[in-house]
Design a protein around this motif. Structure first.
Motif, PDB file in Angstrom:
ATOM      1  N   ARG A   1      35.603  44.885  54.133  1.00 28.79           N
ATOM      2  CA  ARG A   1      36.532  43.773  53.974  1.00 28.79           C
ATOM      3  C   ARG A   1      35.983  42.782  52.956  1.00 28.79           C
ATOM      4  O   ARG A   1      35.739  41.622  53.268  1.00 28.79           O
ATOM      5  CB  ARG A   1      36.784  43.084  55.316  1.00 28.79           C
ATOM      6  N   SER A   2      35.757  43.247  51.781  1.00 30.82           N
ATOM      7  CA  SER A   2      35.222  42.393  50.729  1.00 30.82           C
ATOM      8  C   SER A   2      36.255  41.372  50.309  1.00 30.82           C
ATOM      9  O   SER A   2      37.440  41.647  50.269  1.00 30.82           O
ATOM     10  CB  SER A   2      34.810  43.237  49.525  1.00 30.82           C
ATOM     11  N   LEU A   3      35.786  40.172  49.999  1.00 35.57           N
ATOM     12  CA  LEU A   3      36.682  39.127  49.510  1.00 35.57           C
ATOM     13  C   LEU A   3      36.827  39.158  48.006  1.00 35.57           C
ATOM     14  O   LEU A   3      37.556  38.361  47.441  1.00 35.57           O
ATOM     15  CB  LEU A   3      36.136  37.746  49.917  1.00 35.57           C
ATOM     16  N   LEU A   4      36.124  40.076  47.331  1.00 33.82           N
ATOM     17  CA  LEU A   4      36.080  40.039  45.882  1.00 33.82           C
ATOM     18  C   LEU A   4      37.067  41.017  45.282  1.00 33.82           C
ATOM     19  O   LEU A   4      37.178  42.146  45.720  1.00 33.82           O
ATOM     20  CB  LEU A   4      34.668  40.358  45.382  1.00 33.82           C
TER      21      LEU A   4
ATOM     22  N   GLN B   1      37.466  31.981  35.392  1.00 32.28           N
ATOM     23  CA  GLN B   1      36.114  31.664  34.943  1.00 32.28           C
ATOM     24  C   GLN B   1      35.051  32.404  35.748  1.00 32.28           C
ATOM     25  O   GLN B   1      33.955  32.650  35.249  1.00 32.28           O
ATOM     26  CB  GLN B   1      35.866  30.159  35.052  1.00 32.28           C
ATOM     27  N   GLU B   2      35.352  32.735  36.998  1.00 33.18           N
ATOM     28  CA  GLU B   2      34.392  33.460  37.812  1.00 33.18           C
ATOM     29  C   GLU B   2      34.361  34.928  37.424  1.00 33.18           C
ATOM     30  O   GLU B   2      35.363  35.491  36.978  1.00 33.18           O
ATOM     31  CB  GLU B   2      34.741  33.307  39.296  1.00 33.18           C
ATOM     32  N   SER B   3      33.208  35.535  37.607  1.00 34.09           N
ATOM     33  CA  SER B   3      33.053  36.940  37.235  1.00 34.09           C
ATOM     34  C   SER B   3      33.983  37.829  38.041  1.00 34.09           C
ATOM     35  O   SER B   3      34.541  38.801  37.534  1.00 34.09           O
ATOM     36  CB  SER B   3      31.590  37.372  37.453  1.00 34.09           C
ATOM     37  N   LEU B   4      34.141  37.514  39.310  1.00 36.50           N
ATOM     38  CA  LEU B   4      35.101  38.196  40.175  1.00 36.50           C
ATOM     39  C   LEU B   4      35.903  37.128  40.902  1.00 36.50           C
ATOM     40  O   LEU B   4      35.349  36.133  41.358  1.00 36.50           O
ATOM     41  CB  LEU B   4      34.388  39.092  41.193  1.00 36.50           C
ATOM     42  N   ASP B   5      37.211  37.347  41.016  1.00 39.33           N
ATOM     43  CA  ASP B   5      38.059  36.395  41.706  1.00 39.33           C
ATOM     44  C   ASP B   5      37.990  36.633  43.207  1.00 39.33           C
ATOM     45  O   ASP B   5      38.456  37.667  43.691  1.00 39.33           O
ATOM     46  CB  ASP B   5      39.507  36.518  41.227  1.00 39.33           C
ATOM     47  N   PRO B   6      37.397  35.717  43.982  1.00 37.03           N
ATOM     48  CA  PRO B   6      37.381  35.892  45.433  1.00 37.03           C
ATOM     49  C   PRO B   6      38.797  35.816  46.006  1.00 37.03           C
ATOM     50  O   PRO B   6      39.690  35.200  45.428  1.00 37.03           O
ATOM     51  CB  PRO B   6      36.524  34.716  45.930  1.00 37.03           C
ATOM     52  N   ARG B   7      38.981  36.428  47.145  1.00 37.65           N
ATOM     53  CA  ARG B   7      40.286  36.448  47.781  1.00 37.65           C
ATOM     54  C   ARG B   7      40.651  35.049  48.280  1.00 37.65           C
ATOM     55  O   ARG B   7      39.802  34.312  48.776  1.00 37.65           O
ATOM     56  CB  ARG B   7      40.283  37.425  48.960  1.00 37.65           C
ATOM     57  N   PRO B   8      41.913  34.644  48.163  1.00 41.41           N
ATOM     58  CA  PRO B   8      42.324  33.343  48.702  1.00 41.41           C
ATOM     59  C   PRO B   8      42.031  33.249  50.191  1.00 41.41           C
ATOM     60  O   PRO B   8      42.224  34.206  50.944  1.00 41.41           O
ATOM     61  CB  PRO B   8      43.823  33.303  48.411  1.00 41.41           C
ATOM     62  N   SER B   9      41.594  32.094  50.622  1.00 40.90           N
ATOM     63  CA  SER B   9      41.254  31.910  52.026  1.00 40.90           C
ATOM     64  C   SER B   9      41.300  30.438  52.386  1.00 40.90           C
ATOM     65  O   SER B   9      41.203  29.566  51.514  1.00 40.90           O
ATOM     66  CB  SER B   9      39.857  32.473  52.324  1.00 40.90           C
ATOM     67  N   LEU B  10      41.460  30.167  53.673  1.00 45.29           N
ATOM     68  CA  LEU B  10      41.230  28.834  54.206  1.00 45.29           C
ATOM     69  C   LEU B  10      39.746  28.700  54.499  1.00 45.29           C
ATOM     70  O   LEU B  10      39.103  29.653  54.956  1.00 45.29           O
ATOM     71  CB  LEU B  10      42.027  28.612  55.489  1.00 45.29           C
ATOM     72  N   LYS B  11      39.202  27.512  54.247  1.00 45.14           N
ATOM     73  CA  LYS B  11      37.783  27.287  54.517  1.00 45.14           C
ATOM     74  C   LYS B  11      37.667  26.180  55.555  1.00 45.14           C
ATOM     75  O   LYS B  11      37.936  25.006  55.257  1.00 45.14           O
ATOM     76  CB  LYS B  11      37.026  26.936  53.238  1.00 45.14           C
TER      77      LYS B  11
END
Length: 545
Positions: free
Chosen positions: A442-445, A505-515
Motif C-alpha cells: 500500500r505505497s503512497l507513492l 516538484q517532488e521526485s514522486l507524487d505522494p498519494r493524497p491523504s488527510l494528515k
C-alpha cells in the motif's frame, strides 16, 4: 678585461640600465607573494618552457580583451536603430507586460481558499477568526502540547530581554551565544550522543547534512518513501544512489547485496556507503525497523543517517525517539537528524552524532556556515522543552493514549485506509480503492497521476526511484473529496488538514491523504469526540460516494 672593450660613450647607458633593473628587482621583491611567483615561473620554465610562453600569451590576451571591451563602444552610434517619436509611442502601446508569477491553477486557488485563519497561537483549542468559534485542533505538530506553555514563555521573554532577537550573523562568526551552546549540549545529553549541532531552518538541516558527508563517488542506499527535503539533499550530494522498497528491510538487504556484487564486477574502488531513511516517515506515518537497520548497517559496513523529525519528542518513554523505543544505543547510529519546531516549540533542526562528525559540519554544512544563527529566544524554548519532556514522562503517556483513541475510532471505517504505524503521532488517511484490496503493498507513492490503473507486479530496480508496484491515483478527485471532509469537520468544530504536497516538484507524487496530528494537550474525551466527528465526516463524504 671585458670592461676595457666597452665603448666609453655607452658606459652611462649600461650603468643606467643596470641601476634600473636593480631597482625594479628590489621593488618587485618587496611585493608580497613575489617570491612564490618567481619560484612558480622558474619551475614551469624548467619543466616546460613552452608552458611559460603560453601563459604569458594568455595573460597578454586577457589584458587586451579587458581593454578592448572598455574602448570598443560605438561612440558615433552608427549601429544603433533610431526610432521616431511616433514609432516609440506605437511600441509602448503594443507592449503587454508579463506577470511576475504565473496565475494560480484551480487546485492552487482551492488550496488557498480552504486555509482557515485562527486567532492566536495554534494551540489545542484555537479560535476561528471568521466566526470566533473554538476548534479542536488535530492539524498542528504540537505533539507534546507545549505550545503556549507558560514556563516556556517566561524563559523566552527573559532571553529576549538579555540578547534581543539575535545577532543576525552566521554561527561561525558572531551569531553564536551561550543559549545556542546550551541547546547543543542538552540535545547531545538527551539523546546520549557525543555532540550535537543546531541549524536555523528545519528543511535545510537534512538537505545540508547529506551533502556535507556524501560526495561524488559515494554510495547512498535510500528508502523510496523519504520526504522532499531528503530527496533534495541526495540530489545535491551527486552520489551514486540506490533505492529500496518503502520500509522493506528484505528489499534493503537485496539492494546492499547488489551493491557489493556491482562493486566487485566493475572493480570499483572502495567508497563510503550510507543508508538514509526516516524514523517515522512524514509522507505516510510508517515506522522504520531500527534494530534491523542497525543489523544490516553493521553487516555491510554502512553509515546510518536517520531522520527523526517526527519521532523525536514523540516516541519512547521520555521522547528520545526510536533509540529509546527499541532500546538501541544512539552510538550505533552515525547521524541522528531531527526538528526542533515539531515538539519543542522552537525552530530549525539539529544533527547529533560523534564529536568528529559535528565538527565536520561546522565547516562543511552549508546551511550552518552561510545562514544566520537561530534566534536566542527560540533556542531557549527548545532547551526548556527538553527539560519538560525529561521531568514529565506523563506527557508522552497522554500522547500515546490519544493516538490509540484516534486509531480505535478510525480503524472501524471501511471507506479509507491508514498506512501509518499504530503508534505514529501523525495519522495519514487515504481513500480506499479497489487497488488497496487487490495488493498487499500500500505505497503512497505514485509516478503518475493519469487515473486509477492496476499495475502488474514487477521486480524492483534499485537504480530507479519508481516503486516495484506503482500505484496510479486520480489526484484531483481525491484531493477534492478530502477537502470536502476537511470542510465538514471544520463546520463541526474540528480542525484537520490535507497533507500538502509540492506537486510537480517532488521526485514522486505522494498519494493524497488527510494528515491527523495527535497531541497530549487534549484530554482523551476531547480526542475521542473529535475522532468521531472525523469518522462521521469521512462516512458522509466518502462512504456514500
Amino acid at each position: 678585461m671585458a670592461d676595457k672593450h666597452i665603448n666609453p660613450t655607452l658606459e652611462p647607458i649600461f650603468y643606467f640600465v643596470a641601476v634600473s633593473l636593480d631597482s625594479i628587482q628590489r621593488g618587485f621583491n618587496a611585493v608580497p607573494g613575489s617570491g612564490v611567483l618567481v619560484r612558480y615561473v622558474k619551475s614551469s620554465h624548467q619543466n616546460d618552457p613552452f608552458r611559460t610562453l603560453l601563459e604569458l600569451c594568455l595573460f597578454i590576451f586577457a589584458v587586451w580583451t579587458l581593454v578592448q571591451s572598455r574602448t570598443r563602444a560605438d561612440r558615433g552610434g552608427k549601429h544603433f536603430i533610431r526610432f521616431s517619436e511616433q514609432e516609440i509611442d506605437e511600441l509602448v502601446e503594443e507592449w503587454t507586460p508579463e506577470p511576475l508569477v504565473s496565475p494560480l491553477t484551480e487546485q492552487e486557488q482551492m488550496d488557498l481558499d480552504s486555509i482557515p485563519v485562527v486567532v492566536g497561537h495554534p494551540g489545542p483549542k484555537p479560535k476561528l477568526q471568521s466566526t470566533g468559534k473554538t476548534l479542536t485542533n488535530l492539524s498542528s505538530y504540537n505533539f507534546a502540547g507545549l505550545a503556549g506553555n507558560e514556563a516556556i514563555k517566561q524563559h523566552a521573554v527573559k532571553i529576549l530581554r538579555k540578547h534581543g532577537l539575535g545577532a543576525c550573523g552566521p554561527p561561525g562568526f558572531y551569531g553564536t551565544v551561550d543559549v545556542h551552546i546550551d541547546l547543543e549540549r542538552n540535545i547531545a545529553q538527551f539523546l546520549g550522543t557525543e555532540d550535537a549541532i543546531i541549524y536555523s531552518q528545519g528543511f535545510s538541516t537534512i538537505s545540508s547534512v547529506i551533502p556535507a558527508f556524501c560526495k561524488r563517488g559515494d554510495i547512498i542506499v535510500a528508502d523510496r518513501g523519504v520526504n522532499f527535503a531528503i530527496h533534495r539533499g541526495i540530489q545535491i550530494s551527486r552520489s551514486t544512489v540506490r533505492w529500496y522498497d518503502h520500509n522493506d528491510m528484505s528489499s534493503l538487504e537485496e539492494v546492499m547485496n547488489s551493491v557489493v556484487k556491482e562493486m566487485k564486477k566493475k572493480k570499483m574502488p572502495l567508497a563510503r556507503r550510507f543508508i538514509i531513511t526516516e524514523g517515522i516517515f512524514e509522507n505516510d506515518g510508517a515506522m522504520s525497523d531500527l534494530p534491523k537497520l542497525v543489523e544490516l548497517k553493521e553487516k555491510f559496513k554502512y553509515r546510518l543517517l536517520l531522520d527523526e523529525s517526527i519521532s523525536f519528542g514523540t516516541m519512547g518513554r521520555t521522547g528520545r525517539g526510536l533509540t529509546e523505543l527499541y532500546n538501541v544505543s544512539a552510538g550505533n547510529i552515525d547521524l541522528i537528524v531531527g526538528s526542533l519546531s515539531n515538539t519543542l516549540c522552537g525552530t530549525g533542526g539539529f544533527c547529533a552524532g560523534s564529536e568528529v562528525a559535528v565538527k565536520h559540519q561546522r565547516i562543511n554544512g552549508s546551511a550552518f556556515v552561510f545562514s544566520a544563527s537561530m534566534p536566542p529566544l527560540l533556542a531557549t524554548t527548545a532547551s526548556e522543552g527538553i527539560n519538560i519532556l525529561t521531568s514529565t514522562p506523563s506527557i508522552l503517556t497522554a500522547l500515546h493514549t490519544n493516538i490509540l483513541a484516534i486509531r480505535s475510532v478510525l480503524n472501524r471505517l471501511e471507506c479509507v485506509t491508514i498506512p501509518s504505524h499504530p503508534h505514529s503521532p501523525i495519522i495519514h488517511i487515504c481513500i480506499r480503492s479497489p487497488l488497496d484490496s487487490s495488493t498487499s503493498n500500500r505505497s503512497l507513492l505514485s509516478p503518475d497521476a493519469a487515473g486509477p490503473k492496476i499495475a502488474l507486479e514487477r521486480v524492483s530496480n534499485p537504480a530507479s526511484l519508481a516503486p516495484r508496484e506503482p500505484h496510479y491515483f486520480d489526484i484531483p478527485t481525491e484531493e477534492k473529496l478530502l477537502q470536502d471532509v476537511v470542510d465538514e469537520c471544520l463546520s463541526q468544530g474540528v480542525l484537520v488538514t490535507r497533507a500538502k504536497r509540492l506537486r510537480g516538484q517532488e521526485s514522486l507524487d505522494p498519494r493524497p491523504s488527510l494528515k491527523i496530528c495527535a497531541t497530549a494537550a487534549l484530554s482523551k474525551k476531547d480526542t475521542e469526540k473529535a475522532a468521531n466527528v472525523l469518522k462521521n465526516a469521512l462516512s458522509k463524504v466518502i462512504g456514500k460516494r
